[in-house]
Design a protein around this motif. Structure first.
Motif, PDB file in Angstrom:
ATOM      1  N   THR A   1       0.759  -1.189   0.112  1.00 52.62           N
ATOM      2  CA  THR A   1      -0.044  -0.040   0.035  1.00 52.62           C
ATOM      3  C   THR A   1       0.903   1.336   0.118  1.00 52.62           C
ATOM      4  O   THR A   1       0.381   2.434  -0.308  1.00 52.62           O
ATOM      5  N   GLY A   2       2.191   0.918   0.140  1.00 46.11           N
ATOM      6  CA  GLY A   2       3.055   2.267   0.120  1.00 46.11           C
ATOM      7  C   GLY A   2       3.379   2.683   1.577  1.00 46.11           C
ATOM      8  O   GLY A   2       4.269   3.749   1.892  1.00 46.11           O
ATOM      9  N   ASP A   3       2.856   2.081   2.512  1.00 44.88           N
ATOM     10  CA  ASP A   3       3.009   2.501   3.946  1.00 44.88           C
ATOM     11  C   ASP A   3       4.411   1.640   4.314  1.00 44.88           C
ATOM     12  O   ASP A   3       4.713   0.717   4.018  1.00 44.88           O
ATOM     13  N   LEU A   4       5.206   2.284   5.334  1.00 48.34           N
ATOM     14  CA  LEU A   4       6.404   1.539   5.749  1.00 48.34           C
ATOM     15  C   LEU A   4       5.866   1.075   7.323  1.00 48.34           C
ATOM     16  O   LEU A   4       5.624   1.833   8.202  1.00 48.34           O
ATOM     17  N   SER A   5       6.247  -0.190   7.538  1.00 48.05           N
ATOM     18  CA  SER A   5       5.841  -0.687   8.772  1.00 48.05           C
ATOM     19  C   SER A   5       7.408  -0.869   9.446  1.00 48.05           C
ATOM     20  O   SER A   5       8.235  -1.629   8.733  1.00 48.05           O
ATOM     21  N   VAL A   6       7.788  -0.350  10.489  1.00 45.80           N
ATOM     22  CA  VAL A   6       8.883  -0.512  11.256  1.00 45.80           C
ATOM     23  C   VAL A   6       8.885  -1.075  12.252  1.00 45.80           C
ATOM     24  O   VAL A   6       7.946  -0.815  13.415  1.00 45.80           O
ATOM     25  N   LEU A   7       9.908  -1.889  12.682  1.00 47.15           N
ATOM     26  CA  LEU A   7      10.068  -2.760  13.916  1.00 47.15           C
ATOM     27  C   LEU A   7      11.340  -2.203  14.653  1.00 47.15           C
ATOM     28  O   LEU A   7      12.297  -2.438  13.988  1.00 47.15           O
ATOM     29  N   LEU A   8      11.355  -1.578  15.883  1.00 45.31           N
ATOM     30  CA  LEU A   8      12.701  -1.108  16.510  1.00 45.31           C
ATOM     31  C   LEU A   8      13.276  -2.206  17.234  1.00 45.31           C
ATOM     32  O   LEU A   8      12.844  -3.404  17.189  1.00 45.31           O
ATOM     33  N   LYS A   9      14.678  -1.989  17.445  1.00 46.85           N
ATOM     34  CA  LYS A   9      15.292  -3.035  17.955  1.00 46.85           C
ATOM     35  C   LYS A   9      14.612  -2.970  19.305  1.00 46.85           C
ATOM     36  O   LYS A   9      14.130  -2.118  20.113  1.00 46.85           O
ATOM     37  N   LYS A  10      14.987  -4.089  20.061  1.00 44.12           N
ATOM     38  CA  LYS A  10      14.334  -4.504  21.345  1.00 44.12           C
ATOM     39  C   LYS A  10      14.891  -3.410  22.504  1.00 44.12           C
ATOM     40  O   LYS A  10      13.953  -2.891  23.382  1.00 44.12           O
ATOM     41  N   GLU A  11      16.106  -2.704  22.225  1.00 41.78           N
ATOM     42  CA  GLU A  11      16.591  -2.049  23.331  1.00 41.78           C
ATOM     43  C   GLU A  11      16.033  -0.594  23.125  1.00 41.78           C
ATOM     44  O   GLU A  11      16.088   0.429  24.064  1.00 41.78           O
ATOM     45  N   ASN A  12      15.286  -0.392  22.094  1.00 47.35           N
ATOM     46  CA  ASN A  12      14.838   1.040  21.619  1.00 47.35           C
ATOM     47  C   ASN A  12      13.266   1.075  21.644  1.00 47.35           C
ATOM     48  O   ASN A  12      12.589   1.988  21.456  1.00 47.35           O
ATOM     49  N   HIS A  13      12.767  -0.051  22.132  1.00 47.26           N
ATOM     50  CA  HIS A  13      11.359  -0.192  22.392  1.00 47.26           C
ATOM     51  C   HIS A  13      11.073   0.657  23.676  1.00 47.26           C
ATOM     52  O   HIS A  13      11.806   0.480  24.619  1.00 47.26           O
ATOM     53  N   PRO A  14       9.931   1.428  23.866  1.00 49.91           N
ATOM     54  CA  PRO A  14       9.414   2.223  25.034  1.00 49.91           C
ATOM     55  C   PRO A  14       9.079   0.870  26.311  1.00 49.91           C
ATOM     56  O   PRO A  14       8.351  -0.094  25.690  1.00 49.91           O
ATOM     57  N   LEU A  15       9.587   1.194  27.238  1.00 48.51           N
ATOM     58  CA  LEU A  15       8.932   0.512  28.437  1.00 48.51           C
ATOM     59  C   LEU A  15       7.491   0.163  28.599  1.00 48.51           C
ATOM     60  O   LEU A  15       6.721   1.293  28.098  1.00 48.51           O
ATOM     61  N   THR A  16       6.916  -0.986  28.786  1.00 46.99           N
ATOM     62  CA  THR A  16       5.737  -1.406  28.759  1.00 46.99           C
ATOM     63  C   THR A  16       5.638  -1.917  30.145  1.00 46.99           C
ATOM     64  O   THR A  16       6.443  -2.202  30.888  1.00 46.99           O
ATOM     65  N   ALA A  17       4.056  -1.836  30.662  1.00 53.08           N
ATOM     66  CA  ALA A  17       3.940  -2.454  32.072  1.00 53.08           C
ATOM     67  C   ALA A  17       4.404  -3.914  32.345  1.00 53.08           C
ATOM     68  O   ALA A  17       4.729  -4.340  32.936  1.00 53.08           O
ATOM     69  N   LYS A  18       4.335  -4.704  30.949  1.00 54.11           N
ATOM     70  CA  LYS A  18       4.689  -6.147  30.820  1.00 54.11           C
ATOM     71  C   LYS A  18       6.004  -6.202  31.102  1.00 54.11           C
ATOM     72  O   LYS A  18       6.435  -7.070  31.805  1.00 54.11           O
ATOM     73  N   ASP A  19       6.967  -5.133  30.752  1.00 55.64           N
ATOM     74  CA  ASP A  19       8.504  -5.255  30.890  1.00 55.64           C
ATOM     75  C   ASP A  19       8.790  -5.128  32.474  1.00 55.64           C
ATOM     76  O   ASP A  19       9.997  -5.506  32.960  1.00 55.64           O
ATOM     77  N   LEU A  20       7.773  -4.285  32.959  1.00 51.09           N
ATOM     78  CA  LEU A  20       8.223  -4.008  34.347  1.00 51.09           C
ATOM     79  C   LEU A  20       7.417  -5.084  35.492  1.00 51.09           C
ATOM     80  O   LEU A  20       7.395  -4.719  36.623  1.00 51.09           O
ATOM     81  N   HIS A  21       6.930  -5.960  34.470  1.00 52.79           N
ATOM     82  CA  HIS A  21       6.041  -7.112  35.499  1.00 52.79           C
ATOM     83  C   HIS A  21       4.733  -6.260  36.350  1.00 52.79           C
ATOM     84  O   HIS A  21       4.702  -6.752  37.527  1.00 52.79           O
ATOM     85  N   MET A  22       4.197  -5.714  35.815  1.00 52.69           N
ATOM     86  CA  MET A  22       3.087  -4.902  36.271  1.00 52.69           C
ATOM     87  C   MET A  22       1.847  -5.242  35.783  1.00 52.69           C
ATOM     88  O   MET A  22       1.840  -5.381  34.778  1.00 52.69           O
ATOM     89  N   ALA A  23       0.934  -5.628  36.774  1.00 53.56           N
ATOM     90  CA  ALA A  23      -0.514  -5.801  36.514  1.00 53.56           C
ATOM     91  C   ALA A  23      -1.235  -4.714  36.211  1.00 53.56           C
ATOM     92  O   ALA A  23      -1.326  -3.755  37.076  1.00 53.56           O
ATOM     93  N   VAL A  24      -1.813  -4.417  34.977  1.00 55.73           N
ATOM     94  CA  VAL A  24      -2.868  -3.252  35.018  1.00 55.73           C
ATOM     95  C   VAL A  24      -4.162  -3.737  34.459  1.00 55.73           C
ATOM     96  O   VAL A  24      -4.254  -4.782  33.984  1.00 55.73           O
ATOM     97  N   ALA A  25      -5.063  -2.715  34.722  1.00 56.74           N
ATOM     98  CA  ALA A  25      -6.613  -2.794  34.338  1.00 56.74           C
ATOM     99  C   ALA A  25      -6.816  -3.064  32.842  1.00 56.74           C
ATOM    100  O   ALA A  25      -6.106  -2.196  32.244  1.00 56.74           O
TER     101      ALA A  25
END
Length: 286
Positions: free
Chosen positions: A141-165
């Protein structure tokens, strides 16, 4: 029939026909077009314009031509569902432009993209350095799909082992000064609750352009009069203050009693409540 009236009638008729044909072909026609669908769309539009303005042309032949070109992508889509090779030929397939932080120059030339255009597409995804990219694909479609390297991913609740609603979508309960009963019911609220909330912030229903209830049950409103300031929802701050007060009261009970068992019980529950407050503080302080 005068020529000017004939043009108006033809225009209205073909506008309706093109609208119905586009609806029938689906949303893909206005979002992600393949090369084939792009050509079909241009052709149908050209036929419509020619029949509308070409008064000597037969209107029925124009309708037949549009319907013929409308059937072609429909049949092509049916074949595409069963044949990947046909789908790749008609719709195209993705091309890898970046792998392991390195630009694939040959693929870039194949797609006729310059490095400047690639960097522009990356910037649209808030990526400013090629080395940060693990994988980037130029979709059909002309869109660019980008996957960043693991170390450049923003931190998520899962990375911090936090339970969220779980997140629930906000419900628009007021539009154009009118209450929408179905979204209000979905949010688990009543018209009486809504009227009470509007009274709390001193707003009349007729002055509300849009009102939404978020996942926490808080009402936010956008008014017709942009000069009016609406107080921020207070449910979460009030809940946080109430929990803190309860915890402080339990501590006072522990200090005020001479009974060792009661003192131990109050102290233990005070600690448990403090732990609960610490876990939800980042939500209630938003």
């Amino acid at each position: 029939m005068p020529d000017w009236l004939d043009v108006i009638v033809r225009s209205l008729l073909f506008l309706a026909i093109l609208f119905l044909v586009t609806k029938w072909l689906g949303k893909k026609q206005i979002s992600q077009l393949s090369f084939f669908e792009y050509v079909i769309g241009i052709t149908i539009g050209s036929i419509g314009a020619e029949v509308v303005t070409g008064l000597e042309q037969s209107i029925y032949l124009g309708v037949l031509s549009i319907l013929t070109f409308a059937v072609i992508p429909f049949i092509a889509n049916l074949i595409s569902l069963k044949s990947k090779s046909f789908r790749d030929f008609i719709e195209g397939k993705g091309t890898v432009l970046i792998k392991d932080g390195k630009v694939m120059e040959e693929n870039l030339k194949k797609e006729r993209y310059t490095i400047d255009e690639l960097l522009e597409l990356l910037r649209k995804d808030n990526v400013f350095q090629v080395a940060d990219v693990e994988f980037a694909v130029l979709e059909a479609t002309g869109d660019l799909s980008v996957l960043l390297k693991k170390e450049n991913h923003p931190l998520t609740a899962k990375d911090l082992h936090m339970a969220v609603a779980p997140i629930k979508e906000p419900q628009a309960v007021i539009m154009d000064g009118k209450i929408l009963n179905e979204p209000l019911s979905t949010a688990g609220k009543s018209r009486l609750w809504l009227q009470t909330e509007l009274e709390k912030i001193g707003v009349l229903l007729d002055n509300v352009f849009l009102g939404q209830v978020d996942m926490y049950g808080q009402l936010t409103v956008d008014l017709y009069d942009d000069k009016l300031q609406v107080p921020a929802p207070q449910e979460k701050p009030i809940l946080y203050a109430t929990m803190k007060k309860c915890q402080a009261d339990i501590e006072l009970f522990a200090l005020g009693t001479e009974n060792k068992e009661a003192k131990k019980m109050y102290s233990l529950n005070s600690e448990k409540l403090q732990e609960a407050i610490d876990k939800v503080a980042y939500l209630l302080k938003e």
